[in-house]
Design a protein around this motif. Structure first.
Motif, PDB file in Angstrom:
ATOM      1  N   PRO A  26      29.302  45.190  -1.208  1.00 17.20           N
ATOM      2  CA  PRO A  26      29.839  45.176   0.153  1.00 17.20           C
ATOM      3  C   PRO A  26      29.718  46.526   0.884  1.00 17.20           C
ATOM      4  CG  PRO A  26      31.716  44.934  -1.620  1.00 17.20           C
ATOM      5  CD  PRO A  26      30.362  45.369  -2.273  1.00 17.20           C
ATOM      6  N   LEU A  27      29.136  46.278   2.138  1.00 23.26           N
ATOM      7  CA  LEU A  27      28.769  47.239   2.970  1.00 23.26           C
ATOM      8  C   LEU A  27      29.798  47.461   4.218  1.00 23.26           C
ATOM      9  CD1 LEU A  27      26.264  48.739   4.323  1.00 23.26           C
ATOM     10  CD2 LEU A  27      25.872  46.719   5.635  1.00 23.26           C
ATOM     11  N   GLY A  28      29.875  49.029   4.181  1.00 18.98           N
ATOM     12  CA  GLY A  28      30.980  49.337   5.320  1.00 18.98           C
ATOM     13  C   GLY A  28      30.507  48.895   6.636  1.00 18.98           C
ATOM     14  N   SER A  29      29.213  49.309   7.007  1.00 20.55           N
ATOM     15  CA  SER A  29      28.886  49.093   8.283  1.00 20.55           C
ATOM     16  C   SER A  29      27.548  49.016   8.769  1.00 20.55           C
ATOM     17  CB  SER A  29      29.311  50.339   9.381  1.00 20.55           C
ATOM     18  OG  SER A  29      28.835  51.624   9.008  1.00 20.55           O
ATOM     19  N   VAL A  30      26.872  48.449   9.699  1.00 21.18           N
ATOM     20  CA  VAL A  30      25.514  48.438  10.056  1.00 21.18           C
ATOM     21  C   VAL A  30      24.992  50.060  10.088  1.00 21.18           C
ATOM     22  CG1 VAL A  30      23.841  47.640  11.562  1.00 21.18           C
ATOM     23  CG2 VAL A  30      25.803  46.250  11.268  1.00 21.18           C
ATOM     24  N   GLY A  31      25.755  50.761  10.652  1.00 26.98           N
ATOM     25  CA  GLY A  31      25.258  52.317  10.845  1.00 26.98           C
ATOM     26  C   GLY A  31      25.003  52.828   9.497  1.00 26.98           C
ATOM     27  N   GLU A  32      25.907  52.358   8.473  1.00 22.86           N
ATOM     28  CA  GLU A  32      25.805  52.953   7.124  1.00 22.86           C
ATOM     29  C   GLU A  32      24.420  52.543   6.517  1.00 22.86           C
ATOM     30  OE1 GLU A  32      27.939  53.062   2.439  1.00 22.86           O
ATOM     31  OE2 GLU A  32      28.850  51.980   4.454  1.00 22.86           O
ATOM     32  N   LEU A  33      24.084  51.250   6.856  1.00 24.13           N
ATOM     33  CA  LEU A  33      22.783  50.585   6.372  1.00 24.13           C
ATOM     34  C   LEU A  33      21.628  51.352   6.924  1.00 24.13           C
ATOM     35  CD1 LEU A  33      20.927  48.759   4.914  1.00 24.13           C
ATOM     36  CD2 LEU A  33      21.497  47.122   6.688  1.00 24.13           C
ATOM     37  N   ALA A  34      21.647  51.338   8.419  1.00 23.69           N
ATOM     38  CA  ALA A  34      20.665  52.203   9.044  1.00 23.69           C
ATOM     39  C   ALA A  34      20.331  53.582   8.610  1.00 23.69           C
ATOM     40  CB  ALA A  34      20.979  52.318  10.510  1.00 23.69           C
ATOM     41  N   ARG A  35      21.268  54.589   8.147  1.00 17.22           N
ATOM     42  CA  ARG A  35      21.241  55.751   7.703  1.00 17.22           C
ATOM     43  C   ARG A  35      20.609  55.632   6.285  1.00 17.22           C
ATOM     44  NH1 ARG A  35      26.219  55.849  10.484  1.00 17.22           N
ATOM     45  NH2 ARG A  35      27.306  55.623   8.396  1.00 17.22           N
ATOM     46  N   ALA A  36      20.977  54.714   5.529  1.00 14.00           N
ATOM     47  CA  ALA A  36      20.360  54.617   4.116  1.00 14.00           C
ATOM     48  C   ALA A  36      19.076  54.322   4.286  1.00 14.00           C
ATOM     49  CB  ALA A  36      21.232  53.862   3.410  1.00 14.00           C
ATOM     50  N   SER A  37      18.940  53.201   5.305  1.00 17.00           N
ATOM     51  CA  SER A  37      17.133  52.787   5.720  1.00 17.00           C
ATOM     52  C   SER A  37      16.489  53.915   5.676  1.00 17.00           C
ATOM     53  CB  SER A  37      17.262  51.568   6.321  1.00 17.00           C
ATOM     54  OG  SER A  37      16.094  51.199   6.650  1.00 17.00           O
ATOM     55  N   ASP A  38      16.926  54.762   6.763  1.00 13.03           N
ATOM     56  CA  ASP A  38      16.021  55.830   7.398  1.00 13.03           C
ATOM     57  C   ASP A  38      15.583  56.693   6.078  1.00 13.03           C
ATOM     58  OD1 ASP A  38      16.059  54.801   9.996  1.00 13.03           O
ATOM     59  OD2 ASP A  38      17.912  56.160  10.559  1.00 13.03           O
ATOM     60  N   VAL A  39      16.505  57.122   5.416  1.00 14.56           N
ATOM     61  CA  VAL A  39      16.125  58.007   4.241  1.00 14.56           C
ATOM     62  C   VAL A  39      15.431  57.344   3.135  1.00 14.56           C
ATOM     63  CG1 VAL A  39      17.402  59.148   2.186  1.00 14.56           C
ATOM     64  CG2 VAL A  39      18.508  59.197   4.232  1.00 14.56           C
ATOM     65  N   ALA A  40      15.550  56.154   2.929  1.00 10.74           N
ATOM     66  CA  ALA A  40      14.758  55.379   2.115  1.00 10.74           C
ATOM     67  C   ALA A  40      12.888  55.299   2.595  1.00 10.74           C
ATOM     68  CB  ALA A  40      15.141  53.878   1.724  1.00 10.74           C
ATOM     69  N   TRP A  41      12.767  55.033   4.109  1.00 10.96           N
ATOM     70  CA  TRP A  41      11.569  54.749   4.552  1.00 10.96           C
ATOM     71  C   TRP A  41      11.009  56.056   4.456  1.00 10.96           C
ATOM     72  CZ3 TRP A  41       8.311  51.548   6.439  1.00 10.96           C
ATOM     73  CH2 TRP A  41       8.672  50.217   6.439  1.00 10.96           C
ATOM     74  N   GLU A  42      11.878  57.239   4.741  1.00 12.95           N
ATOM     75  CA  GLU A  42      11.067  58.503   4.625  1.00 12.95           C
ATOM     76  C   GLU A  42      10.585  58.753   3.311  1.00 12.95           C
ATOM     77  OE1 GLU A  42      12.393  63.310   5.345  1.00 12.95           O
ATOM     78  OE2 GLU A  42      13.661  61.645   5.834  1.00 12.95           O
ATOM     79  N   ARG A  43      11.477  58.412   2.339  1.00 14.32           N
ATOM     80  CA  ARG A  43      10.876  58.917   0.975  1.00 14.32           C
ATOM     81  C   ARG A  43       9.953  57.670   0.256  1.00 14.32           C
ATOM     82  NH1 ARG A  43      14.280  58.297  -5.019  1.00 14.32           N
ATOM     83  NH2 ARG A  43      12.550  59.051  -6.008  1.00 14.32           N
ATOM     84  N   ALA A  44       9.892  56.644   0.956  1.00 18.54           N
ATOM     85  CA  ALA A  44       8.653  55.778   0.284  1.00 18.54           C
ATOM     86  C   ALA A  44       7.386  56.116   0.831  1.00 18.54           C
ATOM     87  CB  ALA A  44       8.991  54.395   0.967  1.00 18.54           C
ATOM     88  N   ARG A  45       7.567  56.626   2.364  1.00 16.46           N
ATOM     89  CA  ARG A  45       6.022  57.301   2.813  1.00 16.46           C
ATOM     90  C   ARG A  45       5.629  58.269   2.231  1.00 16.46           C
ATOM     91  NH1 ARG A  45       9.122  56.181   7.911  1.00 16.46           N
ATOM     92  NH2 ARG A  45       8.149  54.054   8.816  1.00 16.46           N
ATOM     93  N   ARG A  46       6.709  59.255   1.619  1.00 14.70           N
ATOM     94  CA  ARG A  46       6.424  60.542   1.082  1.00 14.70           C
ATOM     95  C   ARG A  46       5.953  60.218  -0.459  1.00 14.70           C
ATOM     96  NH1 ARG A  46      11.176  62.561   1.643  1.00 14.70           N
ATOM     97  NH2 ARG A  46      11.854  62.544  -0.318  1.00 14.70           N
ATOM     98  N   GLU A  47       6.754  59.412  -1.093  1.00 17.83           N
ATOM     99  CA  GLU A  47       6.485  58.931  -2.757  1.00 17.83           C
ATOM    100  C   GLU A  47       6.047  57.586  -2.672  1.00 17.83           C
ATOM    101  OE1 GLU A  47       9.261  60.745  -5.304  1.00 17.83           O
ATOM    102  OE2 GLU A  47      10.391  61.548  -3.449  1.00 17.83           O
ATOM    103  N   PRO A  48       5.038  57.178  -2.606  1.00 20.49           N
ATOM    104  CA  PRO A  48       4.671  55.859  -2.704  1.00 20.49           C
ATOM    105  C   PRO A  48       4.759  54.972  -4.172  1.00 20.49           C
ATOM    106  CG  PRO A  48       2.719  57.083  -2.343  1.00 20.49           C
ATOM    107  CD  PRO A  48       3.650  57.934  -1.956  1.00 20.49           C
ATOM    108  N   GLU A  49       4.894  56.150  -5.090  1.00 17.01           N
ATOM    109  CA  GLU A  49       5.100  55.768  -6.411  1.00 17.01           C
ATOM    110  C   GLU A  49       6.620  55.986  -6.902  1.00 17.01           C
ATOM    111  OE1 GLU A  49       2.872  53.877  -8.131  1.00 17.01           O
ATOM    112  OE2 GLU A  49       1.603  53.964  -6.624  1.00 17.01           O
TER     113      GLU A  49
END
Length: 254
Positions: A185-208
């Motif tokens: 279950p997801l609390g809000s679309v905003g919660e997803l957006a924040r988690a996604s931003d963090v994940a994108w930053e890490r994926a670019r920084r750590e491709p492995e």
């Protein structure tokens, strides 16, 4: 060509609503406000055009002894015909109680081991495959009037192969995997957006970057059906069944 030519019902059998304009207490009955919308929707469905293009022919006598080469050929021809995302497929699973589920996802590979796809081990599909390690796949390529159905047992690959599968994919795929928590279950679309931003930053920084829950699954086919549509409904269906260590081919009535 319409799949269901629009027809007007002259018998009244398809006309909803009571003949008596009053309700059970004698007061005016509530109008069926959705009647017009429902009729319009049915007319839309009946008027939609199907295979309004020249379709390729398929001679099953020329099909290979095994299904994999034909599947690869058909997917390639679908891509060449302009089908968007021809590697998109439906995956059907069932939970421990036998209730079915279906969703759309991407094919990662098809080789001698089977048809490959991936997900988080703790996702709904992952839990269902744990409980019932069998599944069915469906591919549909409208531009060429073709579909392929595959079913059989599913096994999970090990951590190294699963990680290699993920890290061969795009930065976006890695970011989505890093978000994790799939099917929770997801609390809000905003919660997803924040988690996604963090994940994108890490994926670019750590491709492995590791995602331990990411699991590659392989469906070993026991049955593969190839369907070639025909504008006159003389569809060709060629079915492969695995018997022992070899494949048996058979034609099916459409």
């Amino acid at each position: 060509m319409s799949d269901h030519p629009a027809r007007r019902d002259t018998t009244g059998a398809d006309r909803p609503g009571p003949a008596d304009p009053t309700g059970p207490t004698g007061s005016p009955a509530a109008p069926h406000s959705d009647d017009a919308e429902a009729r319009a929707f049915r007319e839309l469905l009946r008027g939609l055009r199907v295979w309004d293009t020249e379709l390729p022919s398929f001679d099953p006598a020329t099909a290979p002894a095994e299904p994999l080469p034909l599947f690869r050929q058909w997917l390639r021809e679908a891509a060449e015909a302009g089908v968007p995302e021809p590697h998109t497929m439906t995956l059907a699973t069932a939970d421990a109680a036998g209730d079915p589920n279906v969703r759309t996802l991407m094919l990662h590979d098809a080789d001698e081991r089977g048809w490959h796809f991936a997900s988080h081990h703790g996702s709904r599909k992952g839990r269902e495959l744990d409980a019932r390690p069998r599944a069915a796949l469906g591919f549909y390529w409208a531009a060429v009037g073709r579909q392929v159905r595959v079913r059989g047992p599913v096994t999970a690959a090990g951590p190294e192969e699963s990680a290699a599968d993920l890290h061969r994919r795009s930065t976006g795929a890695l970011a989505a995997a890093l978000v994790g928590r799939q099917s929770e279950p997801l609390g809000s679309v905003g919660e997803l957006a924040r988690a996604s931003d963090v994940a994108w930053e890490r994926a670019r920084r750590e491709p492995e970057a590791p995602v331990p829950s990411w699991t590659l699954y392989v469906l070993r086919p026991e049955e593969v059906e190839f369907f070639q549509g025909d504008a006159q409904r003389r569809h060709v269906r060629l079915n492969y069944r695995r018997e022992g260590g070899h494949w048996v081919r058979e034609l099916l009535w459409p």
